[in-house]
Design an enzyme around this catalytic site. Sequence first.
Site, PDB file in Angstrom:
ATOM      1  N   ARG A 163       1.019  -0.933   0.490  1.00 55.66           N
ATOM      2  CA  ARG A 163       0.309  -0.346  -0.093  1.00 55.66           C
ATOM      3  C   ARG A 163       1.250   0.744   0.014  1.00 55.66           C
ATOM      4  O   ARG A 163       1.481   1.351   0.833  1.00 55.66           O
ATOM      5  CB  ARG A 163      -0.760  -0.180   0.927  1.00 55.66           C
ATOM      6  CG  ARG A 163      -0.410  -0.256   2.501  1.00 55.66           C
ATOM      7  CD  ARG A 163      -1.736  -0.465   3.187  1.00 55.66           C
ATOM      8  NE  ARG A 163      -2.221   0.954   3.641  1.00 55.66           N
ATOM      9  CZ  ARG A 163      -1.674   1.519   4.360  1.00 55.66           C
ATOM     10  NH1 ARG A 163      -0.796   1.559   5.449  1.00 55.66           N
ATOM     11  NH2 ARG A 163      -2.325   2.529   4.964  1.00 55.66           N
ATOM     12  N   ARG A 176      -2.825  10.446   1.588  1.00 56.93           N
ATOM     13  CA  ARG A 176      -3.717  10.990   3.347  1.00 56.93           C
ATOM     14  C   ARG A 176      -4.637  12.328   2.123  1.00 56.93           C
ATOM     15  O   ARG A 176      -4.282  13.218   1.518  1.00 56.93           O
ATOM     16  CB  ARG A 176      -3.557  11.899   4.055  1.00 56.93           C
ATOM     17  CG  ARG A 176      -3.238  11.717   4.948  1.00 56.93           C
ATOM     18  CD  ARG A 176      -1.891  11.325   6.389  1.00 56.93           C
ATOM     19  NE  ARG A 176      -1.097  10.558   6.784  1.00 56.93           N
ATOM     20  CZ  ARG A 176       0.622  10.563   7.513  1.00 56.93           C
ATOM     21  NH1 ARG A 176       0.198  12.814   7.805  1.00 56.93           N
ATOM     22  NH2 ARG A 176       0.944   9.835   8.216  1.00 56.93           N
ATOM     23  N   ARG A 231      20.014  -4.453   3.005  1.00 52.59           N
ATOM     24  CA  ARG A 231      20.369  -3.114   3.259  1.00 52.59           C
ATOM     25  C   ARG A 231      20.594  -2.873   4.278  1.00 52.59           C
ATOM     26  O   ARG A 231      20.764  -2.775   5.254  1.00 52.59           O
ATOM     27  CB  ARG A 231      18.736  -2.440   2.600  1.00 52.59           C
ATOM     28  CG  ARG A 231      18.669  -2.527   1.761  1.00 52.59           C
ATOM     29  CD  ARG A 231      17.328  -2.598   0.053  1.00 52.59           C
ATOM     30  NE  ARG A 231      16.369  -1.738   0.708  1.00 52.59           N
ATOM     31  CZ  ARG A 231      16.043  -0.354   1.387  1.00 52.59           C
ATOM     32  NH1 ARG A 231      16.551   0.680   1.918  1.00 52.59           N
ATOM     33  NH2 ARG A 231      14.559  -0.611   2.751  1.00 52.59           N
ATOM     34  N   ARG A 287      17.997  10.557   1.131  1.00 49.89           N
ATOM     35  CA  ARG A 287      18.016  11.932   2.134  1.00 49.89           C
ATOM     36  C   ARG A 287      19.235  12.947   2.841  1.00 49.89           C
ATOM     37  O   ARG A 287      20.153  11.749   2.816  1.00 49.89           O
ATOM     38  CB  ARG A 287      16.985  11.520   3.219  1.00 49.89           C
ATOM     39  CG  ARG A 287      16.930  10.217   4.151  1.00 49.89           C
ATOM     40  CD  ARG A 287      15.958   9.507   3.974  1.00 49.89           C
ATOM     41  NE  ARG A 287      16.007   8.533   5.810  1.00 49.89           N
ATOM     42  CZ  ARG A 287      15.568   8.410   6.642  1.00 49.89           C
ATOM     43  NH1 ARG A 287      14.043   8.201   6.370  1.00 49.89           N
ATOM     44  NH2 ARG A 287      15.785   6.809   7.242  1.00 49.89           N
ATOM     45  N   GLU A 339      22.437  10.076   3.538  1.00 50.98           N
ATOM     46  CA  GLU A 339      22.468   8.379   3.751  1.00 50.98           C
ATOM     47  C   GLU A 339      22.156   7.842   1.957  1.00 50.98           C
ATOM     48  O   GLU A 339      21.929   8.609   1.124  1.00 50.98           O
ATOM     49  CB  GLU A 339      20.742   8.225   4.206  1.00 50.98           C
ATOM     50  CG  GLU A 339      20.827   8.530   6.090  1.00 50.98           C
ATOM     51  CD  GLU A 339      19.814   7.708   6.323  1.00 50.98           C
ATOM     52  OE1 GLU A 339      19.392   8.095   8.013  1.00 50.98           O
ATOM     53  OE2 GLU A 339      19.056   7.796   5.338  1.00 50.98           O
ATOM     54  N   TYR A 355      12.320  -6.409  10.579  1.00 48.81           N
ATOM     55  CA  TYR A 355      12.588  -4.356  10.871  1.00 48.81           C
ATOM     56  C   TYR A 355      11.335  -4.509  11.302  1.00 48.81           C
ATOM     57  O   TYR A 355      10.110  -4.969  12.005  1.00 48.81           O
ATOM     58  CB  TYR A 355      11.876  -2.977   9.576  1.00 48.81           C
ATOM     59  CG  TYR A 355      11.985  -2.073  10.242  1.00 48.81           C
ATOM     60  CD1 TYR A 355      13.006  -1.437  10.181  1.00 48.81           C
ATOM     61  CD2 TYR A 355      10.785  -2.060  10.570  1.00 48.81           C
ATOM     62  CE1 TYR A 355      13.820  -0.881  10.299  1.00 48.81           C
ATOM     63  CE2 TYR A 355      11.292  -0.741  10.853  1.00 48.81           C
ATOM     64  CZ  TYR A 355      12.366   0.266  10.500  1.00 48.81           C
ATOM     65  OH  TYR A 355      12.493   1.488  11.643  1.00 48.81           O
ATOM     66  N   ASP A 357      10.436  -1.712  14.959  1.00 46.99           N
ATOM     67  CA  ASP A 357      10.346   0.164  15.787  1.00 46.99           C
ATOM     68  C   ASP A 357      10.756  -0.438  16.966  1.00 46.99           C
ATOM     69  O   ASP A 357      10.580  -1.348  17.272  1.00 46.99           O
ATOM     70  CB  ASP A 357       9.190   0.634  15.387  1.00 46.99           C
ATOM     71  CG  ASP A 357       9.069   1.440  13.311  1.00 46.99           C
ATOM     72  OD1 ASP A 357       9.973   2.138  12.947  1.00 46.99           O
ATOM     73  OD2 ASP A 357       8.002   1.507  13.207  1.00 46.99           O
TER      74      ASP A 357
END
Length: 387
Positions: A174, A178, A257, A288, A311, A359, A361
Amino acid sequence: MADVVVVGSGFFGLTVAEQLASRYGVKVMLIDRRPHIGGNAYSEPEPETGIEVHTYGTHLFHTSNERVWEYVNRFTAFTNYVHRVYTTHQGEVFPMPINLGTINQFFRSAYGPEAARALIKEQAAELGGKEPANLDEQGVNLIGRPLYEAFIKGYTQKQWQTDPKDLPASVISRLPVRYTYDNRYFNDTYEGLPVDGYAAWLTRMADHKNIEVRLDTDFFDASQPFSKAAVVGQVPVIYTGAVDRYFDYSEGDLSWRTIDFEQEVLPVGDFQGTSVMNYADPDIPYTRILEFRHLHPERDYPKDKTVVVKEYSRFATRDDEPYYPVNTAADRERLATYRDLMTGEKDVFFGGRLGTYQYLDMHMAIGSALSMVDNKLAPMFGAEGSR
Ligand code: FDA
């Protein structure tokens, strides 16, 4: 000998160590191969400016998990920082994630939510119901070609060093759009940054008389007293290093990665006016630029200098820091075989980002460590406070 050995002092290992030590009186040996605790959440002041730099990339704390929020607040207070991200595309800056502001700026329009929704729906119908065959088609199918090509395609190509036509559609399921002007990056109930920095928070978690920390100590270095060879089978081990490394890569390497960080001190008080600026176009080699002073506007940082980090994303070799699981079909097959091997390792508990190849958080790493203590480790150590 300690009661348990915890391998890796990232948020997962630290949470397990802290809970076993404080709730169950367990004596914990916490080892890490790096010269500091805290894993990828570690930060330190840049020496010339005093600006706190997150050594392994920007770390924004956010959670909707009440238990995790209560737990982390035992070790640190949080600022009211709210994360927002912008992206540069063809010399123009747009707000991210894609929202009504991005859409109206991009199409030079003044659509309301319903008109914008109808436009994106029409543009996303380009494939006419055909199943997307690759990531490129999936992107078009989700948000239409104009927005996909401007904001997602080049960025994805840089992240994966691969043409999106050669990446599977499943890489993105997805792409949130917004239909309001809300450009808060996270939707969680709680968000903020540790008031006196990550290093102070992480150090407080390890500050318990039952926890001994040994840095620069690799679990696979057989010459050190808490190596795999010395401790497995002797005491319970909580292992948060890479799962393929634990089994000596017997089932093959899991792919990751990594990011190369290029840090500079610039002789200006403010370089980009925000903490994170993405670069969407493929001709800019970095993904970025981070500018750390903006994470703490409340601090008294120098007005004539700033720290920026570019980065660069690429595939990791065994010698690189593994950051994001690539998670190809081959990786998933290998992981399934490693999981079988894990079940054969008595009293070794695999956890965290590297130990489970996913991954996480920070709040997820902390939450899953709390669950591991409750469900798997507490039963081994008896009632709380009994030791
Ligand atoms: P983590 O990797 O932190 O710790 C593992 C530790 O094990 C390391 O210290 C390592 O040195 C040690 N180790 C490995 N092998 C060993 C061995 N053989 N012997 C001894 N020690 C060994 N999250 C979030 O909530 N908000 C954010 O903004 C970000 N941003 C972000 C940016 C980037 C670039 C990355 C890669 C990650 C994030 N994260 C994040 C995720 C966050 O970093 C993550 O949740 C935690 O690192 C997870 O903690 P772990 O303890 O699982 O791993």
